[in-house]
Design a protein around this motif. Structure first.
Motif, PDB file in Angstrom:
ATOM      1  N   VAL A  46       0.818  -1.210   0.000  1.00  0.00           N
ATOM      2  CA  VAL A  46       0.000   0.000   0.000  1.00  0.00           C
ATOM      3  C   VAL A  46       0.855   1.265   0.000  1.00  0.00           C
ATOM      4  N   VAL A  47       1.867   1.322   0.875  1.00  0.00           N
ATOM      5  CA  VAL A  47       2.617   2.578   1.022  1.00  0.00           C
ATOM      6  C   VAL A  47       3.799   2.702   0.076  1.00  0.00           C
ATOM      7  N   ASP A  49       6.936   2.191   0.537  1.00  0.00           N
ATOM      8  CA  ASP A  49       8.158   2.690   1.158  1.00  0.00           C
ATOM      9  C   ASP A  49       8.498   1.775   2.337  1.00  0.00           C
ATOM     10  N   ALA A  90      -2.316   1.617   6.628  1.00  0.00           N
ATOM     11  CA  ALA A  90      -1.453   1.982   5.500  1.00  0.00           C
ATOM     12  C   ALA A  90      -2.140   3.016   4.605  1.00  0.00           C
ATOM     13  N   VAL A  91      -3.417   2.832   4.349  1.00  0.00           N
ATOM     14  CA  VAL A  91      -4.161   3.808   3.541  1.00  0.00           C
ATOM     15  C   VAL A  91      -4.161   5.163   4.245  1.00  0.00           C
ATOM     16  N   VAL A  94      -0.795   6.794   3.762  1.00  0.00           N
ATOM     17  CA  VAL A  94      -0.645   7.352   2.407  1.00  0.00           C
ATOM     18  C   VAL A  94      -1.410   8.657   2.296  1.00  0.00           C
ATOM     19  N   ARG A  95      -2.618   8.679   2.819  1.00  0.00           N
ATOM     20  CA  ARG A  95      -3.423   9.913   2.775  1.00  0.00           C
ATOM     21  C   ARG A  95      -2.749  11.046   3.530  1.00  0.00           C
ATOM     22  N   ARG A  97       0.335  11.597   3.821  1.00  0.00           N
ATOM     23  CA  ARG A  97       1.514  12.074   3.103  1.00  0.00           C
ATOM     24  C   ARG A  97       1.158  12.914   1.895  1.00  0.00           C
ATOM     25  N   ARG A  98      -0.103  12.895   1.488  1.00  0.00           N
ATOM     26  CA  ARG A  98      -0.510  13.686   0.327  1.00  0.00           C
ATOM     27  C   ARG A  98      -0.459  15.162   0.682  1.00  0.00           C
TER      28      ARG A  98
END
Length: 193
Positions: A46-47, A49, A90-91, A94-95, A97-98
């Motif tokens: 998902v991520v 990284d 994980a989602v 990611v959100r 980091r946007r």
């Protein structure tokens, strides 16, 4: 009298989870060892990284420890429950980091500045035409979902309620539409280059 406990590695997933929740160090270690690869794999997928995936995996095990008493075997296996926790974390990572979204009042000024010159207006019109063609190529339910999310700013939950569908279906439609749009726009861009 000394009672010998069976090796933790041979215990059922549910017993290891119960031991994790109860704070048993041997069972907690066995739980982490049993699931560490799958948890890290889900997070990394998902991520994208390694460092962030390690953080998400650790958060997943912490959440499992705190929420062990909430596990309901009728809703799925321990593995499914745990990977769902990690996927959601994980989602969220990611959100987070946007970049921050642009306020609607600022967006109008940005669009105006971008399209003031004739060549920029032509480029903006070409991009809009490409997007319209790509949207037209989507199945109707996917096009509606991505427009409701992208243009109207609805969440997947709000789309699910408005469309009368499960939230998972709404999320699948949005994700499927975004993937198809990305592919279609990339192909059209390649044709122009």
């Amino acid at each position: 009298m000394f009672i010998r406990r069976p090796p933790a590695d041979g215990l059922a997933d549910e017993l290891l989870l119960a031991g994790l929740g109860a704070g048993d160090p041997d069972l907690a270690l066995a739980f982490v060892r049993r699931f560490q690869r799958i948890v890290f794999g889900v997070a990394l997928t998902v991520v994208g990284d390694t460092g962030l995936a390690e953080d998400v995996a650790q958060q997943g095990f912490e959440r499992a420890w705190r929420s062990a008493a909430l596990y309901d075997p009728r809703r799925g296996s321990v593995r499914t429950w745990l990977t769902s926790i990690v996927h959601n974390l994980a989602v969220d990572a990611v959100r987070a980091r946007r970049p921050a979204p642009v306020a609607p009042q600022d967006l109008i000024g940005l669009i105006g500045a971008m399209s003031d010159l004739p060549e920029r207006r032509a480029l903006a019109q070409d991009a809009a035409d490409q997007l319209r063609r790509a949207l037209a190529g989507l199945p109707t339910e996917q096009a509606r979902a991505v427009v409701l999310a992208g243009i109207h700013g609805l969440t997947a939950r709000e789309i699910a309620e408005q469309e009368g569908i499960p939230i998972g279906t709404a999320k699948s439609r949005i994700r499927g539409a975004m993937l198809k749009l990305h592919t279609a726009l990339a192909a059209e861009q390649a044709d122009h280059d």
